[in-house]
Design a protein around this motif. Structure first.
Motif, PDB file in Angstrom:
ATOM      1  N   UNK A   3       0.719  -1.194   0.026  1.00 37.03           N
ATOM      2  CA  UNK A   3       0.014  -0.032  -0.064  1.00 37.03           C
ATOM      3  C   UNK A   3       1.015   1.325  -0.066  1.00 37.03           C
ATOM      4  N   UNK A   4       0.553   2.248   1.109  1.00 34.76           N
ATOM      5  CA  UNK A   4       1.272   3.246   0.935  1.00 34.76           C
ATOM      6  C   UNK A   4       2.140   3.361   2.254  1.00 34.76           C
ATOM      7  N   UNK A   5       3.365   3.487   2.184  1.00 37.43           N
ATOM      8  CA  UNK A   5       4.285   3.459   3.324  1.00 37.43           C
ATOM      9  C   UNK A   5       5.119   4.784   3.513  1.00 37.43           C
ATOM     10  N   UNK A   6       5.363   4.921   4.725  1.00 36.33           N
ATOM     11  CA  UNK A   6       5.765   6.359   5.145  1.00 36.33           C
ATOM     12  C   UNK A   6       7.079   6.025   5.982  1.00 36.33           C
ATOM     13  N   UNK A   7       8.291   6.707   5.757  1.00 32.86           N
ATOM     14  CA  UNK A   7       9.074   6.670   6.987  1.00 32.86           C
ATOM     15  C   UNK A   7       9.929   8.219   7.017  1.00 32.86           C
ATOM     16  N   UNK A   8      10.174   8.425   8.377  1.00 31.32           N
ATOM     17  CA  UNK A   8      10.032   7.663   9.623  1.00 31.32           C
ATOM     18  C   UNK A   8       8.735   7.699  10.081  1.00 31.32           C
ATOM     19  N   UNK A   9       8.515   7.122  11.158  1.00 36.62           N
ATOM     20  CA  UNK A   9       7.200   7.163  11.743  1.00 36.62           C
ATOM     21  C   UNK A   9       7.339   8.417  12.790  1.00 36.62           C
ATOM     22  N   UNK A  10       8.305   8.589  13.504  1.00 36.43           N
ATOM     23  CA  UNK A  10       8.276   9.827  14.485  1.00 36.43           C
ATOM     24  C   UNK A  10       9.796  10.666  13.946  1.00 36.43           C
ATOM     25  N   UNK A  11       9.642  11.890  14.199  1.00 34.47           N
ATOM     26  CA  UNK A  11      10.738  12.624  14.008  1.00 34.47           C
ATOM     27  C   UNK A  11      10.867  13.982  15.052  1.00 34.47           C
ATOM     28  N   UNK A  12      12.333  14.074  15.678  1.00 35.19           N
ATOM     29  CA  UNK A  12      12.176  15.504  16.377  1.00 35.19           C
ATOM     30  C   UNK A  12      13.348  16.278  15.627  1.00 35.19           C
ATOM     31  N   UNK A  13      13.088  17.464  15.139  1.00 32.84           N
ATOM     32  CA  UNK A  13      14.121  18.193  14.599  1.00 32.84           C
ATOM     33  C   UNK A  13      14.173  19.461  15.545  1.00 32.84           C
ATOM     34  N   UNK A  14      15.420  20.125  15.250  1.00 34.33           N
ATOM     35  CA  UNK A  14      15.700  21.521  15.882  1.00 34.33           C
ATOM     36  C   UNK A  14      15.351  22.485  14.793  1.00 34.33           C
ATOM     37  N   UNK A  15      14.966  23.713  15.294  1.00 35.61           N
ATOM     38  CA  UNK A  15      14.747  24.920  14.294  1.00 35.61           C
ATOM     39  C   UNK A  15      15.765  24.942  13.345  1.00 35.61           C
ATOM     40  N   UNK A  16      15.481  25.071  11.978  1.00 36.15           N
ATOM     41  CA  UNK A  16      16.612  25.551  11.121  1.00 36.15           C
ATOM     42  C   UNK A  16      17.151  24.078  10.236  1.00 36.15           C
ATOM     43  N   UNK A  17      16.777  22.839  10.888  1.00 34.75           N
ATOM     44  CA  UNK A  17      17.379  21.637  10.415  1.00 34.75           C
ATOM     45  C   UNK A  17      16.596  21.305   9.074  1.00 34.75           C
ATOM     46  N   UNK A  18      17.188  20.429   8.189  1.00 33.25           N
ATOM     47  CA  UNK A  18      16.226  19.979   7.139  1.00 33.25           C
ATOM     48  C   UNK A  18      16.151  18.454   7.299  1.00 33.25           C
ATOM     49  N   UNK A  19      15.403  18.160   6.682  1.00 35.53           N
ATOM     50  CA  UNK A  19      14.926  16.666   6.448  1.00 35.53           C
ATOM     51  C   UNK A  19      14.041  16.432   5.341  1.00 35.53           C
ATOM     52  N   UNK A  20      14.081  14.822   5.003  1.00 37.91           N
ATOM     53  CA  UNK A  20      12.923  14.678   3.894  1.00 37.91           C
ATOM     54  C   UNK A  20      12.223  13.363   4.824  1.00 37.91           C
ATOM     55  N   UNK A  21      10.669  13.722   4.078  1.00 40.69           N
ATOM     56  CA  UNK A  21       9.894  12.533   4.714  1.00 40.69           C
ATOM     57  C   UNK A  21       9.669  11.648   3.374  1.00 40.69           C
ATOM     58  N   UNK A  22       9.751  10.560   3.740  1.00 42.86           N
ATOM     59  CA  UNK A  22       9.791   9.564   2.535  1.00 42.86           C
ATOM     60  C   UNK A  22       8.275   8.979   2.322  1.00 42.86           C
ATOM     61  N   UNK A  23       7.592   8.767   1.279  1.00 39.12           N
ATOM     62  CA  UNK A  23       6.727   8.109   0.948  1.00 39.12           C
ATOM     63  C   UNK A  23       6.577   7.203  -0.318  1.00 39.12           C
ATOM     64  N   UNK A  24       6.209   6.099  -0.411  1.00 41.41           N
ATOM     65  CA  UNK A  24       6.175   5.198  -1.494  1.00 41.41           C
ATOM     66  C   UNK A  24       4.951   4.360  -1.583  1.00 41.41           C
ATOM     67  N   UNK A  25       4.496   4.223  -2.771  1.00 44.26           N
ATOM     68  CA  UNK A  25       3.305   3.355  -3.025  1.00 44.26           C
ATOM     69  C   UNK A  25       3.323   2.533  -4.024  1.00 44.26           C
ATOM     70  N   UNK A  26       2.932   1.101  -4.063  1.00 45.15           N
ATOM     71  CA  UNK A  26       3.061  -0.110  -4.631  1.00 45.15           C
ATOM     72  C   UNK A  26       1.889  -0.331  -5.741  1.00 45.15           C
ATOM     73  N   UNK A  27       0.947   0.650  -5.522  1.00 45.07           N
ATOM     74  CA  UNK A  27      -0.505   0.452  -6.318  1.00 45.07           C
ATOM     75  C   UNK A  27      -0.320   0.925  -7.933  1.00 45.07           C
ATOM     76  N   UNK A  28       0.897   1.522  -8.254  1.00 44.80           N
ATOM     77  CA  UNK A  28       0.922   2.182  -9.683  1.00 44.80           C
ATOM     78  C   UNK A  28      -0.062   3.357  -9.800  1.00 44.80           C
ATOM     79  N   UNK A  29      -0.343   3.902  -8.541  1.00 47.82           N
ATOM     80  CA  UNK A  29      -1.367   5.215  -8.819  1.00 47.82           C
ATOM     81  C   UNK A  29      -0.739   6.357  -9.463  1.00 47.82           C
TER      82      UNK A  29
END
Lengths: 114, 111
Positions: A3-29
């Motif tokens: 189905x639809x998967x997301x990583x990470x499940x939890x994340x704590x950042x400090x102000x000014x930091x960067x990050x990428x939330x991942x999302x993937x799906x295997x339903x060819x949507x």
């Protein structure tokens, strides 16, 4: 199918930091989207994509970037995190074409920005 | 911008009671959807209504789409603790394919 998967499940950042939330799906949507959920405000659309190489802004796009290089993946980037971006983020996918398609949601990423 | 207003935002009732949740807009939608969300999970689709005046039933849940396709309601008969959760209405905005959500209604059914 996962189905639809997301990583990470939890994340704590400090102000000014960067990050990428991942999302993937295997339903060819073709359609994928990112929402944020805050108490009392339902889900608000951040960015969406109707296919690889095509993205557009939703209701609350400021502070977020997206790209869609493949059908399967739709990462959400926070370039400089702010406390106002503390929220739960959901990725969703669906077929395109009919304006009544079911959206399939991932389990969410809970982000805290200190 | 098309907006969806849900009411009430919070509902706490006893098992066996009936309830209705409303989803209203000043805009016409091609369809409206209702989703249910459990804590720690993503929303899951319950139903889609497409035709003005349409009524759909899902066991003890009855969904109605307004004649003018601007509003919808969700009625639960004889609520049970398992109905507890967040109920969200959503509509597709214009021809863009963007799905817009209401604020949600948190339902608590006490045994």
């Amino acid at each position: 199918n996962a189905g639809v998967t997301q990583t990470p499940k939890f994340q704590v950042l400090k102000t000014g930091q960067s990050m990428t939330l991942q999302c993937a799906q295997d339903m060819n949507h073709e359609y994928m989207s990112w929402y944020r959920q805050d108490p009392g405000m339902g889900l608000r659309l951040i960015h969406y994509s109707v296919g690889a190489g095509i993205t557009d802004q939703g209701e609350v796009p400021n502070g977020y970037n997206v790209s869609r290089s493949t059908t399967e993946d739709f990462p959400l980037r926070l370039l400089s995190a702010a406390p106002s971006q503390t929220s739960v983020y959901f990725c969703a996918s669906s077929y395109v074409g009919a304006l009544n398609n079911e959206q399939f949601f991932g389990p969410g990423t809970r982000l805290t920005v200190l | 911008t098309q907006l969806l207003e849900q009411s009430p935002q919070f509902l706490s009732i006893q098992e066996g009671e009936n309830l209705t949740v409303y989803c209203n807009s000043s805009s016409v939608f091609s369809s409206l959807q209702w989703y249910r969300q459990e804590p720690g999970e993503g929303p899951v689709l319950l139903v889609t209504v497409v035709t003005g005046g349409e009524v759909k039933k899902l066991k003890r849940l009855t969904f109605q789409f307004g004649d003018a396709r601007k509003d919808s309601s969700l009625h639960i008969t004889a609520a049970q603790p398992g109905d507890t959760g967040l109920y969200l209405c959503a509509g597709y905005s214009g021809n863009t394919g963007k799905l817009i959500f209401g604020q949600g209604t948190t339902l608590q059914v006490k045994p």
